[in-house]
Design a protein around this motif. Structure first.
Motif, PDB file in Angstrom:
ATOM      1  N   UNK A   1      45.699  15.362 -24.319  1.00  0.00           N
ATOM      2  CA  UNK A   1      45.811  13.911 -24.159  1.00  0.00           C
ATOM      3  C   UNK A   1      46.244  13.240 -25.453  1.00  0.00           C
ATOM      4  N   UNK A   2      46.176  13.970 -26.574  1.00  0.00           N
ATOM      5  CA  UNK A   2      46.514  13.390 -27.877  1.00  0.00           C
ATOM      6  C   UNK A   2      47.978  13.620 -28.209  1.00  0.00           C
ATOM      7  N   UNK A   3      48.485  12.716 -29.026  1.00  0.00           N
ATOM      8  CA  UNK A   3      49.849  12.831 -29.539  1.00  0.00           C
ATOM      9  C   UNK A   3      49.737  12.807 -31.056  1.00  0.00           C
ATOM     10  N   UNK A   4      50.285  13.820 -31.713  1.00  0.00           N
ATOM     11  CA  UNK A   4      50.136  13.939 -33.159  1.00  0.00           C
ATOM     12  C   UNK A   4      51.494  14.021 -33.839  1.00  0.00           C
ATOM     13  N   UNK A   5      51.500  13.616 -35.095  1.00  0.00           N
ATOM     14  CA  UNK A   5      52.693  13.805 -35.910  1.00  0.00           C
ATOM     15  C   UNK A   5      52.862  15.288 -36.182  1.00  0.00           C
ATOM     16  N   UNK A   6      54.055  15.782 -36.055  1.00  0.00           N
ATOM     17  CA  UNK A   6      54.316  17.204 -36.259  1.00  0.00           C
ATOM     18  C   UNK A   6      53.824  17.677 -37.618  1.00  0.00           C
ATOM     19  N   UNK A   7      54.054  16.900 -38.666  1.00  0.00           N
ATOM     20  CA  UNK A   7      53.685  17.333 -40.010  1.00  0.00           C
ATOM     21  C   UNK A   7      52.182  17.290 -40.264  1.00  0.00           C
ATOM     22  N   UNK A   8      51.427  16.648 -39.375  1.00  0.00           N
ATOM     23  CA  UNK A   8      49.979  16.625 -39.541  1.00  0.00           C
ATOM     24  C   UNK A   8      49.315  17.847 -38.913  1.00  0.00           C
ATOM     25  N   UNK A   9      50.087  18.646 -38.183  1.00  0.00           N
ATOM     26  CA  UNK A   9      49.555  19.890 -37.628  1.00  0.00           C
ATOM     27  C   UNK A   9      49.634  20.981 -38.687  1.00  0.00           C
ATOM     28  N   UNK A  10      48.653  21.885 -38.707  1.00  0.00           N
ATOM     29  CA  UNK A  10      48.789  23.028 -39.617  1.00  0.00           C
ATOM     30  C   UNK A  10      50.062  23.806 -39.259  1.00  0.00           C
TER      31      UNK A  10
ATOM     32  N   UNK B   1      61.442  -1.703 -48.317  1.00  0.00           N
ATOM     33  CA  UNK B   1      61.871  -1.340 -46.968  1.00  0.00           C
ATOM     34  C   UNK B   1      62.427   0.081 -46.959  1.00  0.00           C
ATOM     35  N   UNK B   2      62.135   0.802 -45.875  1.00  0.00           N
ATOM     36  CA  UNK B   2      62.715   2.135 -45.723  1.00  0.00           C
ATOM     37  C   UNK B   2      62.833   2.477 -44.249  1.00  0.00           C
ATOM     38  N   UNK B   3      63.619   3.491 -43.976  1.00  0.00           N
ATOM     39  CA  UNK B   3      63.741   4.028 -42.619  1.00  0.00           C
ATOM     40  C   UNK B   3      63.384   5.502 -42.676  1.00  0.00           C
ATOM     41  N   UNK B   4      62.928   6.006 -41.549  1.00  0.00           N
ATOM     42  CA  UNK B   4      62.563   7.419 -41.486  1.00  0.00           C
ATOM     43  C   UNK B   4      62.537   7.867 -40.040  1.00  0.00           C
ATOM     44  N   UNK B   5      62.629   9.160 -39.818  1.00  0.00           N
ATOM     45  CA  UNK B   5      62.428   9.758 -38.498  1.00  0.00           C
ATOM     46  C   UNK B   5      61.087  10.469 -38.527  1.00  0.00           C
TER      47      UNK B   5
ATOM     48  N   UNK C   1      66.699   5.466 -46.661  1.00  0.00           N
ATOM     49  CA  UNK C   1      66.344   6.493 -45.675  1.00  0.00           C
ATOM     50  C   UNK C   1      65.486   7.542 -46.369  1.00  0.00           C
ATOM     51  N   UNK C   2      64.248   7.713 -45.900  1.00  0.00           N
ATOM     52  CA  UNK C   2      63.320   8.657 -46.507  1.00  0.00           C
ATOM     53  C   UNK C   2      62.914   9.728 -45.517  1.00  0.00           C
ATOM     54  N   UNK C   3      62.623  10.887 -46.034  1.00  0.00           N
ATOM     55  CA  UNK C   3      62.248  12.035 -45.231  1.00  0.00           C
ATOM     56  C   UNK C   3      60.835  11.883 -44.670  1.00  0.00           C
TER      57      UNK C   3
END
Length: 128
Positions: free
Chosen positions: A105-114, A93-97, A21-23
């Motif tokens: 209209x776009x969907x972004x990863x939270x951590x990719x936002x400033x 192999x790993x798991x993550x949230x 399990x990775x962050x």
């Protein structure tokens, strides 16, 4: 019959049992270049929709499976097929949230936002 179904599920899940399990902060940089995620034109997902997904990634870096942890079901339905096509440049192999936010209209990863443009509330909660 139930025993047979449980056995089949156990066989299918065996490669994932050793997954670490990775962050999210660790795994996001491992993503290979990918197409932008967008909501469907007919989406009912709210403009401020968020979703947190749990991922299982195989030893080859390919997505094995995902499930919604919390958030807007419509947003999950809009992006799940696209995220299952993702690849990670990581061996083992790993798991993550991973948490997603709709921006127009776009969907972004939270951590990719400033940091200053990330939602003020914690994902999937009412906490500030």
């Amino acid at each position: 019959m139930r025993l047979a179904i449980a056995f089949i599920i156990a066989i299918l899940m065996a490669p994932l049992l050793g997954a670490e399990q990775l962050d999210e902060t660790v795994t996001v940089p491992w993503l290979m270049p990918r197409k932008a995620l967008t909501v469907r034109p007919e989406t009912k997902a709210a403009p401020d929709a968020q979703a947190c997904l749990h991922f299982w990634v195989g030893k080859d870096g390919n997505m094995e499976a995902t499930e919604q942890v919390c958030g807007d079901r419509e947003l999950f339905d809009d992006i799940v097929d696209a995220v299952l096509d993702w690849e990670f440049k990581h061996e083992g192999a790993f798991t993550t949230d991973l948490t997603f936010v709709r921006r127009g209209k776009k969907v972004v990863l939270l951590l990719e936002l400033p940091p200053e443009s990330r939602p003020k509330k914690e994902p999937c909660t009412d906490k500030q």
